[in-house]
Design an enzyme around this catalytic site. Sequence first.
Site: not given
Ligand code: NAD
Length: 495
Positions: A189, A242-243, A245, A265, A300, A399
């Site tokens: 996804k 992703g985040s 949270r 991650e 990130c 962040e």
């Molecule tokens: P996000 O957490 O909002 O979303 C990431 C993914 O999770 C998206 O596909 C989103 O649709 C999905 N998602 C959101 N809510 C969900 C839920 N309740 N259940 C399941 N899936 C859900 O993050 P973002 O805004 O897309 O990306 C930015 C974040 O990603 C930043 O915090 C950044 O630091 C992090 N990031 C980390 C790395 C790493 O390698 N550590 C790399 C790139 C980005």
Amino acid sequence: MKSYQEWQALKAAITLPSQAYINGQFCSAQQGETFACINPADEAVLTQVASCDQADVDLAVQAAKAAFSSGSWSQMAPNKRKQILQKWADLLTEHADELALIDTLDMGKSIAEMVSIDVPDSIDCLRWSAECIDKLYGEIAPTNADNLALISREPVGVVAIITPWNYPLMMVMWKIAPALAAGNSVILKPSEKSPLSALRIAELATQAGVPNGVLNVLPGFGHTTGKALALHHEIGTLAFTGSSRVAGLLMQYAGQSNMKRVWLEAGGKSPCLVFADCKDIAAAAKGAAAAIFSNQGEVCIACSRLYVEESIKQDFMEALLAAAKHYIPGDPLDPNTTMGPLVDKAQLDTVTGFIESALQQGATLEMGGVPEYQKGQGFYAHPTIFSNANHDMSFVQEEIFGPVLAVMTFDSEAQAIALANDSKYGLGASVWTQDLSRAHRVSRQLEAGMVWINTWGDGDSTVPFGGVKASGNGRDKSWHALEKYTELKNTWIRL
Ligand code: NAD
């Protein structure tokens, strides 16, 4: 590198994918729902994309399970899987410009970065994972002579992968390449903010010979598609970028469902430490500017907290402000553009909010400031630098994921380390010093998964990528990525 006009011509010539990819073919979401994909540079609708929900997730899981049980991929000789993945990498190379263009249109990243970083890195990761898989040996345990204990690595089964938008193709590839190489069936996804390149590469995977059902892509929202995947009982492993949270939510969903393994991650608030013995202040300033303004700060590992030794503060600030001038927001399709727009209005609002809070809380604005948004003109923000920041300020703790830097000072090595570690995150850190002993000493004490000495962000497919604390637990890239997508099995034989 193509010219601006050539990129525009390619844009007019390509067809953007818009449907889900399940069992080797494109299909609409079962409920017929779609959402708009917006170009952040001009706010034009690029296409309407299928918005998947529980029913589509169930269908994809069925296809993935059937593919896994059939053994068409999971039981294929690793050497054969390798050949198919290499063929897929050849196809991605053939379509490199198209993939670069899709991500630039979809999330606003500069085309120059796409061509020089994201696409080659993604293809390299795929080739490296493919090459690994027929070199992964099992073990024979040192038991007594009456027994033989074999320890082998097996694919997990159905793996769900959820990715963010900031490096659309690259974040996807860091996960699907090792997961597929290990023989799993994958349901991906991608972020709803940048789903297009994932759909295109899935089509190319089928062309390369990846059997139907082995790679499925479900565009959709987190609270629908993502949550349905995370709660699904037939999914053995969930790998997420992703985040922090959402990472926390996924752990809950795993606990509420089948205790699937969850690899995370997550976010970061990485520190950059500049010591007075860094020797070349201009080089350190250039590195520090790249560490916060590359990819509009939507990175990130962005070093959004900068600590400079008090004695060189003035010289360093001058050099930093000069280096930051390199980053000028502009049309990301122009090969000379060094900084594109932010991904969407929500991200622009978040960045604006943090800049306003820094001003209210008394930090000194050195450069940039509150973005001047004009409807229909794209989501642009300027490189923004604050000095006289401190750790009570929210923009120093949280962040931001945008081009906003907090500059602070330190008097001693111990204070620098303490300040750097005063964060819930632990992803990366950048340290500038010519003293080798100090570099080792400081690196050992930093709470971070990755430390760069006299550089920032460097890496390749041979080196793991990931963090500690609220930055997550998993590692992408290198042999260690395969640990996420394989199970250890022992087979004990009484002789
Ligand atoms: P996000 O957490 O909002 O979303 C990431 C993914 O999770 C998206 O596909 C989103 O649709 C999905 N998602 C959101 N809510 C969900 C839920 N309740 N259940 C399941 N899936 C859900 O993050 P973002 O805004 O897309 O990306 C930015 C974040 O990603 C930043 O915090 C950044 O630091 C992090 N990031 C980390 C790395 C790493 O390698 N550590 C790399 C790139 C980005």
